[in-house]
Motif scaffolding. Structure first.
Motif, PDB file in Angstrom:
ATOM      1  N   GLY A   9     -18.672 -59.757 -17.508  1.00  0.00           N
ATOM      2  CA  GLY A   9     -19.156 -58.842 -18.545  1.00  0.00           C
ATOM      3  C   GLY A   9     -18.119 -57.802 -18.911  1.00  0.00           C
ATOM      4  O   GLY A   9     -18.461 -56.697 -19.333  1.00  0.00           O
ATOM      5  N   ALA A 100     -29.775 -66.249 -16.607  1.00  0.00           N
ATOM      6  CA  ALA A 100     -28.529 -65.462 -16.572  1.00  0.00           C
ATOM      7  C   ALA A 100     -28.636 -64.297 -15.580  1.00  0.00           C
ATOM      8  O   ALA A 100     -27.769 -64.120 -14.711  1.00  0.00           O
ATOM      9  N   ALA A 124     -25.150 -55.309 -10.761  1.00  0.00           N
ATOM     10  CA  ALA A 124     -25.647 -54.325 -11.734  1.00  0.00           C
ATOM     11  C   ALA A 124     -27.168 -54.366 -11.781  1.00  0.00           C
ATOM     12  O   ALA A 124     -27.768 -54.998 -12.651  1.00  0.00           O
ATOM     13  N   SER A 125     -27.801 -53.698 -10.843  1.00  0.00           N
ATOM     14  CA  SER A 125     -29.262 -53.553 -10.867  1.00  0.00           C
ATOM     15  C   SER A 125     -29.634 -52.419 -11.821  1.00  0.00           C
ATOM     16  O   SER A 125     -28.754 -51.739 -12.358  1.00  0.00           O
ATOM     17  N   HIS A 180     -27.303 -45.560 -19.247  1.00  0.00           N
ATOM     18  CA  HIS A 180     -26.052 -44.851 -19.477  1.00  0.00           C
ATOM     19  C   HIS A 180     -25.413 -45.371 -20.754  1.00  0.00           C
ATOM     20  O   HIS A 180     -25.424 -46.559 -21.039  1.00  0.00           O
TER      21      HIS A 180
HETATM   22  P1  NAP Z   1     -23.510 -54.979 -22.424  1.00  0.00           P
HETATM   23  O1  NAP Z   1     -22.666 -54.022 -23.158  1.00  0.00           O
HETATM   24  O2  NAP Z   1     -24.585 -55.705 -23.155  1.00  0.00           O
HETATM   25  O3  NAP Z   1     -22.532 -56.067 -21.741  1.00  0.00           O
HETATM   26  C1  NAP Z   1     -23.044 -57.252 -21.182  1.00  0.00           C
HETATM   27  C2  NAP Z   1     -21.887 -58.163 -20.887  1.00  0.00           C
HETATM   28  O4  NAP Z   1     -22.409 -59.399 -20.336  1.00  0.00           O
HETATM   29  C3  NAP Z   1     -21.061 -58.577 -22.121  1.00  0.00           C
HETATM   30  O5  NAP Z   1     -19.719 -58.662 -21.754  1.00  0.00           O
HETATM   31  C4  NAP Z   1     -21.614 -59.962 -22.434  1.00  0.00           C
HETATM   32  O6  NAP Z   1     -20.711 -60.783 -23.133  1.00  0.00           O
HETATM   33  C5  NAP Z   1     -21.830 -60.487 -21.033  1.00  0.00           C
HETATM   34  N1  NAP Z   1     -22.721 -61.639 -20.979  1.00  0.00           N
HETATM   35  C6  NAP Z   1     -23.953 -61.761 -21.521  1.00  0.00           C
HETATM   36  N2  NAP Z   1     -24.473 -62.973 -21.238  1.00  0.00           N
HETATM   37  C7  NAP Z   1     -23.539 -63.635 -20.512  1.00  0.00           C
HETATM   38  C8  NAP Z   1     -23.477 -64.918 -19.921  1.00  0.00           C
HETATM   39  N3  NAP Z   1     -24.494 -65.802 -20.019  1.00  0.00           N
HETATM   40  N4  NAP Z   1     -22.368 -65.262 -19.228  1.00  0.00           N
HETATM   41  C9  NAP Z   1     -21.326 -64.398 -19.116  1.00  0.00           C
HETATM   42  N5  NAP Z   1     -21.311 -63.178 -19.672  1.00  0.00           N
HETATM   43  C10 NAP Z   1     -22.425 -62.784 -20.346  1.00  0.00           C
HETATM   44  O7  NAP Z   1     -24.201 -54.290 -21.166  1.00  0.00           O
HETATM   45  P2  NAP Z   1     -23.769 -52.960 -20.370  1.00  0.00           P
HETATM   46  O8  NAP Z   1     -24.524 -51.808 -20.924  1.00  0.00           O
HETATM   47  O9  NAP Z   1     -22.297 -52.904 -20.259  1.00  0.00           O
HETATM   48  O10 NAP Z   1     -24.420 -53.248 -18.946  1.00  0.00           O
HETATM   49  C11 NAP Z   1     -23.664 -53.865 -17.894  1.00  0.00           C
HETATM   50  C12 NAP Z   1     -24.606 -54.377 -16.835  1.00  0.00           C
HETATM   51  O11 NAP Z   1     -25.352 -53.306 -16.294  1.00  0.00           O
HETATM   52  C13 NAP Z   1     -25.636 -55.375 -17.342  1.00  0.00           C
HETATM   53  O12 NAP Z   1     -25.866 -56.297 -16.299  1.00  0.00           O
HETATM   54  C14 NAP Z   1     -26.876 -54.535 -17.578  1.00  0.00           C
HETATM   55  O13 NAP Z   1     -28.032 -55.345 -17.477  1.00  0.00           O
HETATM   56  C15 NAP Z   1     -26.750 -53.554 -16.440  1.00  0.00           C
HETATM   57  N6  NAP Z   1     -27.334 -52.225 -16.658  1.00  0.00           N
HETATM   58  C16 NAP Z   1     -27.003 -51.498 -17.743  1.00  0.00           C
HETATM   59  C17 NAP Z   1     -27.507 -50.220 -17.887  1.00  0.00           C
HETATM   60  C18 NAP Z   1     -27.159 -49.359 -19.084  1.00  0.00           C
HETATM   61  O14 NAP Z   1     -27.884 -48.394 -19.330  1.00  0.00           O
HETATM   62  N7  NAP Z   1     -26.073 -49.645 -19.793  1.00  0.00           N
HETATM   63  C19 NAP Z   1     -28.372 -49.686 -16.901  1.00  0.00           C
HETATM   64  C20 NAP Z   1     -28.670 -50.462 -15.806  1.00  0.00           C
HETATM   65  C21 NAP Z   1     -28.136 -51.727 -15.658  1.00  0.00           C
HETATM   66  P3  NAP Z   1     -20.554 -60.724 -24.751  1.00  0.00           P
HETATM   67  O15 NAP Z   1     -19.575 -59.615 -25.018  1.00  0.00           O
HETATM   68  O16 NAP Z   1     -20.055 -62.069 -25.098  1.00  0.00           O
HETATM   69  O17 NAP Z   1     -21.932 -60.432 -25.294  1.00  0.00           O
END
Ligand code: NAP
Ligand code: G4F
Length: 339
Positions: A9, A100, A124-125, A180
């Motif tokens: 990711g 996923a 990443a919970s 975040h």
């Molecule tokens: P994000 O911006 O949506 O990034 C998700 C990443 O996962 C992107 O690089 C995406 O690739 C990739 N991805 C999606 N499906 C995939 C697959 N099948 N195989 C490989 N890669 C895949 O999310 P984020 O905000 O950075 O969050 C990062 C992690 O923390 C996630 O697991 C999210 O669930 C978790 N999380 C986030 C938050 C928050 O508030 N941001 C809070 C708690 C937990 P593409 O660029 O191709 O779409």
């Protein structure tokens, strides 16, 4: 000796900020990128690091691909940030999301167990696992009650990480992260939708910002602070699970107000339920409406985290208050629209 890390990711919000942090610390950084028709490394480019990371074709849903990449790329630390991360979409694609966000985690853990059992692992919970909250504020010991296919899948990822730690002695930790955000946040998430929508209006657009449930409250922090917490978890002698949160919860209306103020707009909310709206005081112009299309089949009404374990064990705390965050995001969107 130079340390190395793999970030799944890496093209996402957190992936980009974490890659930047690790590069600053002297790591060699590898990242997983899934195959899409238009390669998307804009976040890495925005942080000026697109040419400093080694990218590998990587998909959470493809076991042979995961086996090859993990086997052939030994690293000290492995951060699993990839996920179908949009809660709203998880009702439309519940099976894909489960595969996923749930099965993807055990695919990785089992490959690491087989090929590189000493690699330290971060999962990443999420605070979405608390869902219909059983305690306020939420901490590591608060029971889960997920309210979406996304939250259910993440709970599996969380428990399987704990299970591989306990079963095989792996250094596997989970960060239970509350929301975040940043200027690199995906445009469909509510904070970025608000800051981008208001920035367009401040630039003269006639669009009206359409949002769903305005009654929810979230504990919003800055993504740059949270990736530091992820890294700290993997520097500990013992693996463990930690909540990362600001400890402050904010209603959506308040976040809208903060972003609007940063763009010199004063808003007044009026009406109730589906008839609620916000108008600009100075002009009387309608800026925001409620649109039932953005409501969810089940809602997480209130999130507020207690990060005292992370503070005492990791020395971590969230530095950026939500008002500063909203202003920073609104300003960044406003500036980008000028370009
Ligand atoms: P994000 O911006 O949506 O990034 C998700 C990443 O996962 C992107 O690089 C995406 O690739 C990739 N991805 C999606 N499906 C995939 C697959 N099948 N195989 C490989 N890669 C895949 O999310 P984020 O905000 O950075 O969050 C990062 C992690 O923390 C996630 O697991 C999210 O669930 C978790 N999380 C986030 C938050 C928050 O508030 N941001 C809070 C708690 C937990 P593409 O660029 O191709 O779409
Ligand atoms: O910004 P959101 O889409 O984020 P949500 O659902 O809290 O999930 C985010 O945070 C989780 C951590 O708690 C992460 F695990 C997850 O990956 C993601 O990063 O929605 C926030 C709230 C929801 O209650 C939603 O119903 O805002 C409400 N909302 C109201 N109107 C809206 C809208 N959400 C979106 N996306 N769009 C709206 O128009």
């Amino acid at each position: 000796m130079t340390k190395s890390a793999f970030i799944t990711g890496i093209t996402g919000q957190d992936g980009a900020y974490l890659a930047k942090l690790l590069l600053q610390k002297g790591y060699r950084v590898h990242g997983g990128v899934r195959r899409i028709s238009h390669p998307e490394t804009t976040r890495l480019a925005a942080l000026g690091i697109a040419d400093q990371v080694t990218l590998h074709s990587f998909d959470l849903n493809e076991i042979n691909n995961i086996v090859r990449v993990i086997r052939d790329t030994p690293v000290d630390e492995f951060y699993n940030l990839a996920a179908q991360s949009f809660v709203g979409a998880s009702w439309e694609q519940p099976i894909y999301t489960g595969d996923a966000n749930g099965m993807g985690v055990v695919r990785i853990l089992d490959c690491l167990r087989t090929y590189h059992p000493n690699t330290r692992f971060y999962q990443a919970s999420t605070s979405e696992m608390f869902g219909l909250v059983q305690e306020v504020p939420q901490r590591e010991t608060t029971p889960f009650y997920p309210r979406s296919p996304y939250g259910v899948a993440k709970a599996y990822g969380h428990y399987i990480t704990m299970n591989y730690r306990e079963s095989f002695g792996m250094h596997a930790s989970s960060g239970v992260l509350f929301n975040h955000e940043s200027p690199l946040r995906g445009k469909e998430f509510v904070t970025r939708k608000i800051t981008l929508g208001l920035a367009k209006i401040a630039r003269g657009s006639n669009e009206v910002l359409k949002l769903g449930n305005l009654d929810v409250q979230r504990d919003w922090g800055y993504a740059g602070d949270y990736v530091r917490g992820m890294w700290l978890m993997l520097q500990q002698d013992q693996p463990d699970d930690y909540v990362l949160a600001t400890g402050v919860t904010t209603p959506i209306r308040e976040f809208v107000r903060y972003a609007a103020e940063a763009l010199d707009m004063e808003l007044e909310f009026m009406g109730r339920g589906l008839n609620e709206m916000a108008v600009e005081r100075k002009t009387g112009r309608r800026i925001l409406e409620v649109d039932p299309d953005f409501f969810r089949p089940a809602e997480v009404d209130l999130l507020i985290g207690d990060a005292s374990k992370a503070k005492s064990s990791l020395g971590w705390h969230a530095k950026m208050p939500v008002k500063t965050l909203a202003a920073m995001m609104a300003q960044a969107d406003f500036d980008a629209l000028r370009a």
